[in-house]
Scaffold this motif. Structure first.
Motif, mmCIF file in Angstrom:
data_model
loop_
_atom_site.group_PDB
_atom_site.id
_atom_site.type_symbol
_atom_site.label_atom_id
_atom_site.label_comp_id
_atom_site.label_asym_id
_atom_site.label_seq_id
_atom_site.Cartn_x
_atom_site.Cartn_y
_atom_site.Cartn_z
ATOM 1 N N GLY A 145 -2.610 -2.775 7.486
ATOM 2 C CA GLY A 145 -3.343 -1.718 7.652
ATOM 3 C C GLY A 145 -2.587 -0.260 8.408
ATOM 4 N N GLU A 146 -3.028 0.572 8.849
ATOM 5 C CA GLU A 146 -2.106 1.533 9.395
ATOM 6 C C GLU A 146 -1.381 1.178 10.367
ATOM 7 N N LEU B 297 2.081 5.093 0.392
ATOM 8 C CA LEU B 297 1.694 5.996 1.400
ATOM 9 C C LEU B 297 1.522 7.301 0.625
ATOM 10 N N ASN C 34 2.687 2.238 12.628
ATOM 11 C CA ASN C 34 3.892 3.103 12.754
ATOM 12 C C ASN C 34 5.011 2.587 12.044
ATOM 13 N N GLN D 14 0.875 -1.332 -0.015
ATOM 14 C CA GLN D 14 -0.006 -0.117 -0.010
ATOM 15 C C GLN D 14 1.151 1.295 -0.058
ATOM 16 N N GLU E 206 6.628 8.425 4.881
ATOM 17 C CA GLU E 206 7.407 8.681 6.311
ATOM 18 C C GLU E 206 8.690 8.798 6.238
ATOM 19 N N THR F 221 3.886 0.156 2.613
ATOM 20 C CA THR F 221 3.937 -0.736 3.801
ATOM 21 C C THR F 221 2.960 -1.825 3.297
#
Length: 638
Positions: A548-549, A500, A551, A498, A504, A543
């Protein structure tokens, strides 16, 4: 806060050359940590001398006496003074420190032992007279004639008498004796064709603690016999043969089934070119091989042997030679992980036999003292469990009884026996209507997991095999089957990444950033896309979608910790597998659902064809097998 005085005072210190005695005592501090270290060094010398029989004796945990006798090649009277000199050895010529084929090569062990204790060596080489020499506190004595038929006898008394401060850090006699036993067992595993004997001769009495006669036969047969003698028959009965090779490095040995796991890492033995080692990278690879078949609080059991060209591994990186360094560290690590995964896949639904043993133990009657009510005084003696006596029926009566009790193979209702009352009603009514009859059970009884019978308590499948019966946890088994199916689909289609919307940026040290970017291709295959972002920063652009979401910064730092500690990281894959495991759990047969006979039969057949189906996603067994002979013993039939 008190300011510590500087290391160097007003007067400039003078550099001095230490004498040989002080240098030997310093070297002994690195080589000889405790009596077990001394035993290890002396026994390794015996193995390097070609010994086929080694006998070790000690007193008071090895503090007052250690004696090692062997039948090796021995030494001459001219060799003894050199053997007790620092950096004198017959195992290398000093021109190549990588091409090492022996346990020892530094020439430090014997002079170090002589520097901190009272050391005596008697030896005889073939064709020469026997001789002996002693060293006390680093002071050598003269060479004298001795009475010895063959080999060498090394005797060490009063270890650390010359360095009394070291004695204060010694543990109890029992703890030191256990350390000696562990060291001898490790060396005995490495040399199955050599006989070992360990005796405790404290207080003038001889007590044999360990004995392993030389094994015969081919490598795996000899190794299995030696491991059974050291680790127990349960280990070899529940272990998988490991034999794999990659790019000139060969891995052999035995690794236990996941259901034969331990509460601590006490049965993990690794050897490199026959040398026992405790290497973090290799231990991490062993753990990675069992990654999704063991819970975090359980540890695998294994005895693995790596063999390669000595020039591909550096054994001179640790004072006690307990760690090694490979030239291509990724090859042995990947070999261990892959070999264990393949062995587990080939094991299929196989589970540890100790599971059935523990189940049978739960059926046995409790001892009398366990059945007493609280408050009653304990008996003076421990009574054995009750033994139920019965008259043995005749052979004809037993056959008739077995025939009457045997279940029908086509699942039809049994005709009532002649003595049954016509108005008799079942005590428990079925909670669901009877299902259509399944194919004859005789067709599948020969299968490893047998023919299913009606489920027990709507959660367990009871199956009859040719040699006994199997109890299957239907939810745990189906959960494992779904998990393996999801992993197989992911391997075929790849891990979806996925992207971003805003990458980041993670700030790292230059060394950490370089280490992470070196593994960028491996991480990309798992859906974690990273790239340099100037200086020591790393940009995370993708990621794994299945996570999912997340860190990303914390994930990268966790991956770095594994890379630094173990030389590789399976953290991202482990997180993906954890998500697949949860998905498999939610899609599995729930406890309390009554399965039809056809469904049960299909589940058992799929278990037989699916790797890792002997344990669930959390490492617990999916089935328990009970042998008919053990069941009959429970009822006093044998």
């Amino acid at each position: 806060m008190n300011i510590q005085p500087p290391k160097i005072g007003a007067t400039r210190p003078v550099i001095r050359q230490l004498d040989d005695s002080a240098a030997n005592r310093i070297a002994a501090g690195e080589v000889v940590e405790r009596p077990a270290s001394a035993v290890k060094e002396i026994v390794e010398n015996a193995l390097d001398a070609g010994a086929t029989r080694i006998e070790i004796a000690y007193a008071d945990g090895g503090k007052t006496l250690i004696r090692v006798s062997d039948d090796g090649c021995g030494m001459t009277a001219e060799d003894l003074p050199l053997a007790l000199s620092r950096h004198a050895t017959s195992k290398i010529d000093g021109s190549d420190l990588l091409n090492i084929h022996t346990f020892g090569f530094r020439g430090e062990a014997l002079p170090s032992l002589g520097a901190v204790g009272r050391l005596s060596i008697a030896s005889r080489a073939e064709g020469f007279e026997a001789a002996q020499m002693s060293v006390e506190g680093g002071r050598p004595g003269p060479v004298k004639p001795a009475a010895l038929n063959r080999g060498t006898v090394v005797e060490l008394r009063d270890l650390f008498y010359a360095t009394p401060a070291r004695l204060k850090f010694m543990r109890t006699d029992r703890a030191e004796a256990q350390a000696i036993l562990d060291a001898v067992k490790r060396l005995a595993m490495a040399e199955p064709y050599v006989s070992f004997r360990l005796n405790d001769i404290s207080n003038g009495a001889t007590r044999e603690l360990f004995r392993a006669d030389a094994e015969q036969g081919e490598l795996f047969g000899a190794l299995a016999g030696r491991l059974a003698r050291i680790l127990g028959r349960d280990f070899t009965d529940n272990a998988m043969v490991i034999d794999a090779e990659r790019e000139g490095i060969r891995l052999t040995g035995y690794a236990a089934l996941p259901t034969y796991s331990r509460g601590a890492a006490v049965e993990q033995f690794l050897f490199v070119n026959g040398r026992p080692v405790r290497d973090k990278m290799l231990l991490g690879a062993l753990r990675a091989g069992y990654m999704d078949v063991l819970p975090r609080d359980r540890h695998p059991a294994a005895a693995l042997f790596l063999s390669c060209d000595p020039e591909r591994v550096d054994v001179n990186v640790h004072p006690a030679k307990a760690e090694v360094r490979f030239r291509e560290a990724g090859i042995p690590r990947g070999l261990i992980v892959t070999a264990i995964r393949h062995a587990l896949a080939e094991a299929g639904q196989r589970a540890s036999s100790t599971v059935g043993t523990e189940t049978l133990a739960a059926f046995r009657p409790e001892p009398v003292e366990r059945q007493m009510t609280l408050g009653e005084p304990a008996p003076q003696t421990a009574f054995p469990p009750r033994v139920y006596q019965m008259d043995r029926p005749s052979a004809g009566a037993m056959r008739a009884s077995y025939a009457a009790q045997a279940p029908l193979h086509d699942f039809e209702e049994a005709p009532p026996p002649p003595w049954a009352m016509p108005a008799a009603q079942p005590l428990i009514q079925p909670s669901a209507p009877a299902q259509a009859p399944a194919p004859p059970a005789r067709q599948v009884e020969h299968a490893p997991l047998g023919a299913p019978r009606p489920a027990g308590h709507e959660n367990y499948i009871i199956a009859q095999t040719e040699t006994g019966m199997v109890i299957v946890d239907q939810h745990a088994a189906h959960e494992r089957l779904n998990y393996e199916r999801l992993k197989r689909q992911m391997a075929e289609k790849g891990v979806a990444a996925q992207a971003l919307l805003i990458p980041e940026i993670v700030e790292l040290s230059p060394g950490d950033a370089a280490l992470l970017l070196d593994h960028a291709d491996d991480l990309a295959r798992l859906g974690l896309g990273i790239e340099p972002f100037g200086g020591s920063a790393v940009a995370v652009r993708e990621t794994p979608a299945i996570l999912g979401e997340i860190n990303a910064a914390n994930l990268l730092r966790d991956v770095l910790d594994e890379l630094s500690d173990l030389g590789g990281s399976d953290l991202v894959l482990a997180k993906i597998d954890a998500v697949l495991s949860r998905m498999a759990c939610h899609g599995s047969i729930r406890s309390g659902r009554r399965m039809q006979v056809e469904e049960m039969n299909a589940l058992l057949r799929e278990m037989e064809a699916t790797p890792f189906s002997g344990q669930c996603n959390h490492g617990r067994p999916t089935y328990v097998e009970l042998k008919l002979s053990d069941i009959e013993r429970l009822f006093g039939r044998t």
